[in-house]
Write a protein that holds these residues in place. Structure first.
Motif, PDB file in Angstrom:
ATOM      1  N   TYR A   1       0.854  -1.178   0.000  1.00 21.99           N
ATOM      2  CA  TYR A   1       0.000   0.000   0.000  1.00 21.99           C
ATOM      3  C   TYR A   1       0.883   1.219   0.000  1.00 21.99           C
ATOM      4  O   TYR A   1       1.983   1.213   0.545  1.00 21.99           O
ATOM      5  N   THR A   2       0.369   2.271  -0.601  1.00 21.44           N
ATOM      6  CA  THR A   2       0.994   3.570  -0.402  1.00 21.44           C
ATOM      7  C   THR A   2      -0.154   4.550  -0.172  1.00 21.44           C
ATOM      8  O   THR A   2      -1.322   4.212  -0.383  1.00 21.44           O
ATOM      9  N   LEU A   3       0.231   5.733   0.250  1.00 24.42           N
ATOM     10  CA  LEU A   3      -0.795   6.702   0.584  1.00 24.42           C
ATOM     11  C   LEU A   3      -0.442   8.016  -0.101  1.00 24.42           C
ATOM     12  O   LEU A   3       0.733   8.383  -0.161  1.00 24.42           O
ATOM     13  N   LEU A   4      -1.457   8.683  -0.628  1.00 25.92           N
ATOM     14  CA  LEU A   4      -1.239  10.001  -1.218  1.00 25.92           C
ATOM     15  C   LEU A   4      -2.083  11.012  -0.456  1.00 25.92           C
ATOM     16  O   LEU A   4      -3.243  10.739  -0.142  1.00 25.92           O
ATOM     17  N   TYR A   5      -1.510  12.140  -0.163  1.00 26.14           N
ATOM     18  CA  TYR A   5      -2.254  13.167   0.555  1.00 26.14           C
ATOM     19  C   TYR A   5      -2.055  14.484  -0.190  1.00 26.14           C
ATOM     20  O   TYR A   5      -1.017  15.126  -0.070  1.00 26.14           O
ATOM     21  N   ASN A   6      -3.037  14.848  -1.011  1.00 22.55           N
ATOM     22  CA  ASN A   6      -2.911  16.115  -1.744  1.00 22.55           C
ATOM     23  C   ASN A   6      -3.909  17.130  -1.199  1.00 22.55           C
ATOM     24  O   ASN A   6      -4.547  16.893  -0.164  1.00 22.55           O
ATOM     25  N   SER A   7      -4.047  18.241  -1.909  1.00 22.45           N
ATOM     26  CA  SER A   7      -4.876  19.320  -1.353  1.00 22.45           C
ATOM     27  C   SER A   7      -6.348  18.943  -1.301  1.00 22.45           C
ATOM     28  O   SER A   7      -7.138  19.580  -0.626  1.00 22.45           O
ATOM     29  N   TYR A   8      -6.730  17.886  -2.007  1.00 17.16           N
ATOM     30  CA  TYR A   8      -8.131  17.460  -1.998  1.00 17.16           C
ATOM     31  C   TYR A   8      -8.425  16.403  -0.946  1.00 17.16           C
ATOM     32  O   TYR A   8      -9.567  16.082  -0.687  1.00 17.16           O
ATOM     33  N   GLY A   9      -7.393  15.807  -0.386  1.00 20.13           N
ATOM     34  CA  GLY A   9      -7.633  14.787   0.634  1.00 20.13           C
ATOM     35  C   GLY A   9      -6.654  13.634   0.522  1.00 20.13           C
ATOM     36  O   GLY A   9      -5.597  13.755  -0.110  1.00 20.13           O
ATOM     37  N   MET A  10      -7.054  12.521   1.148  1.00 21.46           N
ATOM     38  CA  MET A  10      -6.143  11.377   1.226  1.00 21.46           C
ATOM     39  C   MET A  10      -6.664  10.195   0.447  1.00 21.46           C
ATOM     40  O   MET A  10      -7.848   9.892   0.486  1.00 21.46           O
ATOM     41  N   GLN A  11      -5.759   9.514  -0.198  1.00 21.76           N
ATOM     42  CA  GLN A  11      -6.154   8.314  -0.934  1.00 21.76           C
ATOM     43  C   GLN A  11      -5.178   7.193  -0.639  1.00 21.76           C
ATOM     44  O   GLN A  11      -3.961   7.397  -0.662  1.00 21.76           O
ATOM     45  N   LEU A  12      -5.724   6.026  -0.369  1.00 20.04           N
ATOM     46  CA  LEU A  12      -4.893   4.855  -0.148  1.00 20.04           C
ATOM     47  C   LEU A  12      -4.799   4.093  -1.468  1.00 20.04           C
ATOM     48  O   LEU A  12      -5.802   3.908  -2.149  1.00 20.04           O
ATOM     49  N   VAL A  13      -3.596   3.675  -1.816  1.00 24.14           N
ATOM     50  CA  VAL A  13      -3.420   2.992  -3.084  1.00 24.14           C
ATOM     51  C   VAL A  13      -2.923   1.570  -2.828  1.00 24.14           C
ATOM     52  O   VAL A  13      -1.909   1.385  -2.154  1.00 24.14           O
ATOM     53  N   ALA A  14      -3.639   0.588  -3.333  1.00 21.03           N
ATOM     54  CA  ALA A  14      -3.190  -0.802  -3.201  1.00 21.03           C
ATOM     55  C   ALA A  14      -2.534  -1.215  -4.509  1.00 21.03           C
ATOM     56  O   ALA A  14      -3.117  -1.062  -5.573  1.00 21.03           O
ATOM     57  N   HIS A  15      -1.309  -1.688  -4.431  1.00 20.67           N
ATOM     58  CA  HIS A  15      -0.583  -2.064  -5.648  1.00 20.67           C
ATOM     59  C   HIS A  15      -0.628  -3.567  -5.859  1.00 20.67           C
ATOM     60  O   HIS A  15      -0.423  -4.322  -4.916  1.00 20.67           O
ATOM     61  N   GLN A  16      -0.874  -3.945  -7.082  1.00 18.16           N
ATOM     62  CA  GLN A  16      -0.840  -5.378  -7.402  1.00 18.16           C
ATOM     63  C   GLN A  16       0.607  -5.808  -7.569  1.00 18.16           C
ATOM     64  O   GLN A  16       1.508  -4.985  -7.625  1.00 18.16           O
ATOM     65  N   LEU A  17       0.791  -7.109  -7.643  1.00 19.01           N
ATOM     66  CA  LEU A  17       2.157  -7.632  -7.690  1.00 19.01           C
ATOM     67  C   LEU A  17       2.994  -6.986  -8.795  1.00 19.01           C
ATOM     68  O   LEU A  17       2.547  -6.828  -9.917  1.00 19.01           O
ATOM     69  N   PHE A  18       4.195  -6.633  -8.432  1.00 16.28           N
ATOM     70  CA  PHE A  18       5.114  -6.044  -9.384  1.00 16.28           C
ATOM     71  C   PHE A  18       6.220  -7.054  -9.646  1.00 16.28           C
ATOM     72  O   PHE A  18       6.876  -7.509  -8.719  1.00 16.28           O
TER      73      PHE A  18
END
Ligand SMILES: O=P(O)(O)OC[C@H]1O[C@](O)(COP(=O)(O)O)[C@@H](O)[C@@H]1O
Ligand SMILES: [Mn+2]
Length: 643
Positions: free
Chosen positions: A571-588
């Motif tokens: 998982y990674t997380l992004l926090y921009n001026s609009y809010g927060m989003q959690l990102v789930a990454h599939q296998l790399f």
């Protein structure tokens, strides 16, 4: 206001106009939208996967490309262009070989450069021009600025721009320009990166991750237990050192120690060859794609045993001299009956498997053989004299801390040790009890002391660094015990269990999270706790968003070795001026795969929170600093220039 400070400031701003310009500039920045923060954790040496997430800004680059070009480009073209932005060097090589005429190539160049310029312009729209300038490739700043800011209302300059692009190509600069622009885009989509711990161990290239971070434009690190293990080794802790070598042997990464950091393993190998043989449980883990000869495997297996036994021996004296660690039940060698080959733990006796105790004197099990002692001396000497390791460890110290309050959130790798009833768990250290934030501050001050005094190897501070790796009250470990010994030697799985601190179920409770935020002077209504450390098992339906959004756990397991238990690749997380989003990454799997298939690794976004009003720089940590600067400049203006 301090007059000396004003004098200093007056040197830099030596006219009223300069002061006024700076005030206007800073005030304008306060009203810009907040920059995007990017959170990653538990990278565990997985350099390629980390690179991919950095290069695509956790999916952010693709979003921007789509916003701009979805009307004019097909899905395939969008993907192709995205790959060019992620891996410009490699992609250029691949694409260029497809063109049969120079003209085709030239047209392609022009199109790509124009697209890239559009993207740069879009991705930088919330920054000042001066900030954008800093992100541009130095050698092309002039040209790019000319192309970016072309206000050609009267069509006078059309030829001028066309000529410029043409000449860039004919002078053989197109590749370099495209590469420079691609990196500018990558840099613009993320303003600041947080690494919430565990850069080291298990994966093959933690050093490359650190090198990347050293060159990154803006980053902070919250140490993980594995990072602290490396810091401990560098600070003089032999038991930490034994641990890092053990883990490298276990995951077939000894080349990190030998080739990357230049630490000679020959003395350890000699010892290992002398006392150890094959042993199934000490064979290096097989991660797909690696091949080792039988002889190499055997060698690693022997080193793995030699260093594990040294580790277990080194633990005992520390446990004995540091009563406050409360680890007497981890004096494992004393619980072994070496004649019968069994161990008695918590009143129950277990047979030992995979025994490899040739260097152990049953009467004094913790005593190192002279050979073992010498090996450790030599290893420690080379560790502390490795220039590369020094550079990497200094960087971890400079950018790192045990926890961080940033833009209202609390970032911490492991936990805040709690009691069952939700109160902060106390630990007595040198006759004083600490809990919560105070405890973490004390831990950090010991770590900093140990690091600053590498020549002191058996002092309290250095032992404390090892405690941070494995101690019950460590905010990085957060478990009652680390059952390494049991997992090697005892079959009964019940002994392998590592009991977690109550924090790990109490953190589901919103009220408790609010209290923890308050403990760190953060506003419980707006703040969140961001954790790494414990893999979120998507496979079992575990949710990384807990306590009504007050707690976010972003360890989805970059670590290849753990992906079968998590079911995703992090998982990674992004926090921009609009809010927060959690990102789930599939296998790399590999960048080669991304390049040839054009398939970006699928990233699924989940909204954590949407700001009602777009957040501005004014409301951030940086905003606070800017407000302070503005107030200083106003004082300067008043006292020096308004006479
Ligand atoms: O899977 P491995 O390499 O045996 O490591 C297991 C050990 O790692 C730990 O999970 C700590 O590492 P993490 O911080 O990555 O969880 C210990 O609790 C455990 O004993
Ligand atoms: Mn961890």
């Amino acid at each position: 206001m301090n007059l000396k400070y004003l004098d200093l400031l007056a040197k830099k701003y030596d006219s009223e106009e300069k002061v006024a310009t700076e005030i206007i500039n800073l005030e304008a920045i306060l009203d810009l939208p907040k920059g995007t923060e990017h959170f990653v954790s538990d990278l565990h040496g997985e350099y390629q996967a980390f690179q991919h997430v950095l290069r695509n800004g956790s999916g952010n680059v693709k979003v921007k490309i789509r916003d701009l070009f979805k009307e004019e480009l097909q899905e395939k073209e969008l993907n192709e262009f995205a790959t060019l932005v992620y891996y410009p060097e490699e992609k250029l090589q691949l694409v260029k070989s497809n063109f049969s005429t120079k003209k085709e190539l030239q047209e392609w160049y022009i199109e790509m450069i124009e697209r890239m310029l559009k993207l740069v312009s879009y991705a930088s729209s919330k920054y000042t021009r001066s900030k954008l300038r800093k992100a541009l490739p130095v050698q092309f700043v002039y040209i790019i600025e000319e192309l970016l800011y072309k206000t050609d209302e009267f069509k006078n300059k059309k030829d001028y721009y066309a000529k410029m692009l043409e000449r860039i190509i004919s002078l053989g600069q197109a590749d370099k320009l495209i590469i420079g622009l691609a990196y500018t885009i990558q840099r613009l989509v993320v303003d600041h990166l947080h690494v919430v711990g565990d850069i080291y161990d298990r994966g093959p290239a933690p050093h490359k991750i650190v090198d990347t971070l050293i060159n990154y434009h803006s980053v902070d690190i919250q140490w993980g237990n594995h990072d602290v293990l490396w810091l401990g080794a560098f600070s003089g802790s032999k038991v930490c050192l034994a641990n890092i070598i053990r883990i490298c042997a276990r995951y077939n990464n000894l080349d990190i120690i030998e080739d990357v950091y230049g630490i000679n393993l020959r003395p350890l190998l000699n010892l290992a060859e002398k006392y150890y043989d094959d042993n199934p449980v000490f064979r290096p883990k097989k991660i797909s794609g690696e091949t080792l000869t039988e002889q190499e495997q055997l060698q690693i297996t022997k080193i793995h045993q030699a260093i594990s036994i040294i580790q277990f021996k080194l633990e005992s004296p520390i446990i004995k001299r540091r009563r406050c660690f409360d680890m007497a039940d981890r004096l494992l060698l004393e619980k072994v009956d070496f004649d019968k080959n069994e161990a008695t733990l918590h009143g129950k006796t277990y047979p030992l498997e995979n025994a490899c105790f040739a260097t152990i004197n049953p009467d004094k099990p913790e005593e190192l053989l002279e050979e073992e002692r010498l090996v450790m001396e030599k290893l420690l000497f080379s560790v502390q004299h490795s220039e590369k390791l020094a550079r990497h460890m200094n960087f971890l110290m400079k950018k790192g801390s045990l926890y961080l309050q940033y833009n209202g959130n609390l970032l911490i790798h492991g936990c805040i040790p709690l009691e069952e009833n939700g109160t902060m768990k106390e630990m007595e250290i040198e006759r004083k009890a600490y809990a919560g934030r105070e405890l973490l501050d004390v831990f950090e001050s010991y770590l900093r002391y140990a690091f600053a005094h590498p020549e002191e190897t058996d002092d309290f501070a250095t032992d404390m660094v090892w405690y941070l790796w494995t101690g019950e009250n460590s905010s990085l470990f957060g478990k009652r015990e680390m059952t390494t010994f049991e997992r090697y030697f005892i079959k009964d799985k019940a002994t392998h269990k590592e009991r977690k601190n109550p924090y790990y179920y109490l953190r589901e409770d919103e009220e408790i999270c609010r209290r923890m935020l308050a403990e760190f002077d953060l506003d419980p209504d707006h703040g969140r706790i961001i954790n790494g450390h414990t893999p979120v098992k998507e496979i079992d339906g575990e949710n990384p968003i807990k306590a009504n959004g007050k707690m976010l756990v972003i360890d989805g397991g970059f670590s290849k070795a753990y992906q079968s238990t998590t079911g995703i690749a992090g998982y990674t997380l992004l926090y921009n001026s609009y809010g927060m989003q959690l990102v789930a990454h599939q296998l790399f799997n590999s960048k080669e795969e991304v390049l040839s298939n054009e398939t970006d690794v699928l990233s699924v976004k989940r909204l954590v929170d949407k700001e009602l009003e777009r957040k501005k720089v004014r409301e951030t940590n940086i905003g606070e600093e800017l407000l302070q600067e503005i107030s200083d400049l106003n004082s300067l203006r008043k006292h020096r220039y308004m006479k």
